[in-house]
Scaffold this motif. Structure first.
Motif, PDB file in Angstrom:
ATOM      1  N   MET A  25       0.847  -1.183   0.000  1.00  0.00           N
ATOM      2  CA  MET A  25       0.000   0.000   0.000  1.00  0.00           C
ATOM      3  C   MET A  25       0.883   1.234   0.000  1.00  0.00           C
ATOM      4  SD  MET A  25      -2.979  -1.209  -0.113  1.00  0.00           S
ATOM      5  CE  MET A  25      -4.014   0.166   0.282  1.00  0.00           C
ATOM      6  N   SER A  26       0.427   2.273  -0.716  1.00  0.00           N
ATOM      7  CA  SER A  26       1.220   3.491  -0.783  1.00  0.00           C
ATOM      8  C   SER A  26       0.947   4.351   0.433  1.00  0.00           C
ATOM      9  CB  SER A  26       0.870   4.268  -2.055  1.00  0.00           C
ATOM     10  OG  SER A  26      -0.473   4.660  -2.023  1.00  0.00           O
ATOM     11  N   SER A  27       1.980   5.024   0.904  1.00  0.00           N
ATOM     12  CA  SER A  27       1.804   5.908   2.044  1.00  0.00           C
ATOM     13  C   SER A  27       1.390   7.280   1.552  1.00  0.00           C
ATOM     14  CB  SER A  27       3.115   6.005   2.839  1.00  0.00           C
ATOM     15  OG  SER A  27       4.082   6.640   2.049  1.00  0.00           O
ATOM     16  N   ASP A  28       1.093   8.189   2.465  1.00  0.00           N
ATOM     17  CA  ASP A  28       0.617   9.510   2.096  1.00  0.00           C
ATOM     18  C   ASP A  28       1.711  10.368   1.462  1.00  0.00           C
ATOM     19  OD1 ASP A  28      -1.897   8.949   2.968  1.00  0.00           O
ATOM     20  OD2 ASP A  28      -1.582   9.772   4.973  1.00  0.00           O
ATOM     21  N   ASP A  29       2.967  10.055   1.705  1.00  0.00           N
ATOM     22  CA  ASP A  29       4.052  10.877   1.194  1.00  0.00           C
ATOM     23  C   ASP A  29       4.430  10.540  -0.244  1.00  0.00           C
ATOM     24  OD1 ASP A  29       4.119  12.093   3.640  1.00  0.00           O
ATOM     25  OD2 ASP A  29       5.679  10.779   4.434  1.00  0.00           O
ATOM     26  N   GLU A  30       3.943   9.440  -0.764  1.00  0.00           N
ATOM     27  CA  GLU A  30       4.354   9.010  -2.088  1.00  0.00           C
ATOM     28  C   GLU A  30       3.646   9.796  -3.173  1.00  0.00           C
ATOM     29  OE1 GLU A  30       4.140   4.870  -2.751  1.00  0.00           O
ATOM     30  OE2 GLU A  30       5.220   4.379  -0.934  1.00  0.00           O
ATOM     31  N   ASN A  31       4.238   9.793  -4.347  1.00  0.00           N
ATOM     32  CA  ASN A  31       3.657  10.436  -5.512  1.00  0.00           C
ATOM     33  C   ASN A  31       2.980   9.390  -6.385  1.00  0.00           C
ATOM     34  OD1 ASN A  31       4.673  12.897  -4.699  1.00  0.00           O
ATOM     35  ND2 ASN A  31       6.572  12.628  -5.816  1.00  0.00           N
ATOM     36  N   VAL A  32       1.917   9.806  -7.054  1.00  0.00           N
ATOM     37  CA  VAL A  32       1.175   8.917  -7.929  1.00  0.00           C
ATOM     38  C   VAL A  32       1.324   9.414  -9.350  1.00  0.00           C
ATOM     39  CG1 VAL A  32      -1.110   8.008  -8.477  1.00  0.00           C
ATOM     40  CG2 VAL A  32      -0.480   8.417  -6.104  1.00  0.00           C
ATOM     41  N   VAL A  33       1.683   8.514 -10.267  1.00  0.00           N
ATOM     42  CA  VAL A  33       1.837   8.872 -11.673  1.00  0.00           C
ATOM     43  C   VAL A  33       0.536   8.545 -12.395  1.00  0.00           C
ATOM     44  CG1 VAL A  33       3.127   8.456 -13.781  1.00  0.00           C
ATOM     45  CG2 VAL A  33       4.292   8.383 -11.562  1.00  0.00           C
ATOM     46  N   VAL A  34      -0.020   9.555 -13.100  1.00  0.00           N
ATOM     47  CA  VAL A  34      -1.280   9.394 -13.802  1.00  0.00           C
ATOM     48  C   VAL A  34      -1.066   9.726 -15.270  1.00  0.00           C
ATOM     49  CG1 VAL A  34      -3.664  10.194 -13.960  1.00  0.00           C
ATOM     50  CG2 VAL A  34      -2.557  10.050 -11.735  1.00  0.00           C
ATOM     51  N   ASP A  35      -1.585   8.856 -16.154  1.00  0.00           N
ATOM     52  CA  ASP A  35      -1.520   9.129 -17.590  1.00  0.00           C
ATOM     53  C   ASP A  35      -2.697  10.018 -17.959  1.00  0.00           C
ATOM     54  OD1 ASP A  35       0.699   7.518 -17.911  1.00  0.00           O
ATOM     55  OD2 ASP A  35      -0.523   5.719 -18.187  1.00  0.00           O
ATOM     56  N   SER A  36      -2.414  11.166 -18.556  1.00  0.00           N
ATOM     57  CA  SER A  36      -3.489  12.062 -18.968  1.00  0.00           C
ATOM     58  C   SER A  36      -3.896  11.768 -20.403  1.00  0.00           C
ATOM     59  CB  SER A  36      -3.058  13.522 -18.813  1.00  0.00           C
ATOM     60  OG  SER A  36      -1.962  13.789 -19.667  1.00  0.00           O
ATOM     61  N   GLU A  37      -4.922  12.479 -20.891  1.00  0.00           N
ATOM     62  CA  GLU A  37      -5.449  12.216 -22.226  1.00  0.00           C
ATOM     63  C   GLU A  37      -4.447  12.538 -23.326  1.00  0.00           C
ATOM     64  OE1 GLU A  37      -9.016  14.443 -22.489  1.00  0.00           O
ATOM     65  OE2 GLU A  37     -10.015  13.301 -20.922  1.00  0.00           O
ATOM     66  N   GLY A  38      -3.628  13.535 -23.127  1.00  0.00           N
ATOM     67  CA  GLY A  38      -2.671  13.939 -24.150  1.00  0.00           C
ATOM     68  C   GLY A  38      -1.467  13.032 -24.253  1.00  0.00           C
ATOM     69  N   GLY A  39      -1.409  11.987 -23.470  1.00  0.00           N
ATOM     70  CA  GLY A  39      -0.274  11.085 -23.500  1.00  0.00           C
ATOM     71  C   GLY A  39       0.818  11.490 -22.524  1.00  0.00           C
ATOM     72  N   LYS A  40       0.645  12.623 -21.845  1.00  0.00           N
ATOM     73  CA  LYS A  40       1.642  13.080 -20.881  1.00  0.00           C
ATOM     74  C   LYS A  40       1.388  12.415 -19.538  1.00  0.00           C
ATOM     75  CE  LYS A  40       1.855  17.632 -23.027  1.00  0.00           C
ATOM     76  NZ  LYS A  40       1.613  19.066 -22.827  1.00  0.00           N
ATOM     77  N   LYS A  41       2.451  12.245 -18.799  1.00  0.00           N
ATOM     78  CA  LYS A  41       2.328  11.678 -17.460  1.00  0.00           C
ATOM     79  C   LYS A  41       2.404  12.812 -16.450  1.00  0.00           C
ATOM     80  CE  LYS A  41       4.027   7.100 -18.431  1.00  0.00           C
ATOM     81  NZ  LYS A  41       4.910   6.029 -18.029  1.00  0.00           N
ATOM     82  N   ARG A  42       1.482  12.775 -15.493  1.00  0.00           N
ATOM     83  CA  ARG A  42       1.473  13.787 -14.445  1.00  0.00           C
ATOM     84  C   ARG A  42       1.726  13.097 -13.115  1.00  0.00           C
ATOM     85  NH1 ARG A  42      -3.613  17.581 -15.076  1.00  0.00           N
ATOM     86  NH2 ARG A  42      -2.233  19.052 -14.072  1.00  0.00           N
ATOM     87  N   VAL A  43       2.542  13.716 -12.300  1.00  0.00           N
ATOM     88  CA  VAL A  43       2.895  13.160 -10.999  1.00  0.00           C
ATOM     89  C   VAL A  43       2.156  13.965  -9.935  1.00  0.00           C
ATOM     90  CG1 VAL A  43       4.764  12.629  -9.421  1.00  0.00           C
ATOM     91  CG2 VAL A  43       5.156  12.504 -11.880  1.00  0.00           C
ATOM     92  N   PHE A  44       1.256  13.301  -9.201  1.00  0.00           N
ATOM     93  CA  PHE A  44       0.475  13.951  -8.157  1.00  0.00           C
ATOM     94  C   PHE A  44       0.991  13.553  -6.786  1.00  0.00           C
ATOM     95  CE2 PHE A  44      -2.625  14.198 -11.586  1.00  0.00           C
ATOM     96  CZ  PHE A  44      -3.077  15.507 -11.432  1.00  0.00           C
ATOM     97  N   ASN A  45       1.080  14.519  -5.894  1.00  0.00           N
ATOM     98  CA  ASN A  45       1.394  14.258  -4.508  1.00  0.00           C
ATOM     99  C   ASN A  45       0.084  13.925  -3.816  1.00  0.00           C
ATOM    100  OD1 ASN A  45       2.128  14.275  -1.839  1.00  0.00           O
ATOM    101  ND2 ASN A  45       3.415  16.092  -2.008  1.00  0.00           N
TER     102      ASN A  45
END
Length: 139
Positions: free
Chosen positions: A79-99
Motif C-alpha cells: 500500500m502506498s503511504s501519504d508521502d508518495e507520488n502517484v503517476v497518472v496518464d493524462s489524455e494527451g499522452g503526458k504523465k502527471r505526478v500527483f502528490n
C-alpha cells in the motif's frame, strides 16, 4: 398497526406494481448487460420463470467479506503511504505526478476535478500548520 382498509388496499396495489416493475427492470438489466433473449419458436408458448434476486444488506456484507478475504490472499502489492507520488496518464499522452498529500502535480497545479472549496480548505489547513511550526521555532 396499518390494518385499515385503505392501507390494505395500498399494500395490494404496491405489490402489483412491484410485479409489473420487476419485469421491466429485468429487461432493462439484460439490456445493460448485453444479454440477448433467445428467440423462441412461434408454436411453443413455454413460459420460463425469470426472476430478479434481491439481496438484503446482510447478504451483501457477507459476500463482500468473502471477496475481501480472497483479495487479501491474492494481494502482493504494498500500500502506498501519504508521502508518495502517484503517476497518472493524462489524455494527451503526458504523465502527471500527483502528490497524494497536497493533491498538486509536478507543476504545482491541482487536478481539474478538484472543487474550489476543497482547494481552499487544503490551503487553509496548510497555513495553520505553518503558523504552528513558526511558533514552535521561536520558542
Amino acid at each position: 398497526m396499518a390494518k385499515s382498509i385503505r392501507s390494505r388496499w395500498k399494500r395490494k396495489c404496491r405489490a402489483i406494481k412491484r410485479e409489473r416493475y420487476a419485469v421491466k427492470e429485468l429487461a432493462r438489466l439484460k439490456k445493460m448487460l448485453g444479454v440477448k433473449d433467445e428467440e423462441k419458436p412461434a408454436g411453443s408458448e413455454v413460459m420460463e420463470s425469470e426472476q430478479v434476486i434481491f439481496l438484503d444488506a446482510g447478504d451483501l456484507k457477507k459476500s463482500k467479506k468473502v471477496l475481501e478475504d480472497i483479495e487479501k490472499d491474492n494481494e502482493d502489492v504494498e500500500m502506498s503511504s501519504d508521502d508518495e507520488n502517484v503517476v497518472v496518464d493524462s489524455e494527451g499522452g503526458k504523465k502527471r505526478v500527483f502528490n497524494t498529500k497536497t493533491l498538486k502535480d509536478q507543476n504545482g497545479q491541482y487536478p481539474v476535478w478538484l472543487h474550489k472549496r476543497k482547494i481552499a480548505k487544503i490551503n487553509k489547513d496548510g497555513k495553520k500548520k505553518q503558523k504552528k511550526r513558526i511558533k514552535k521555532r521561536k520558542k
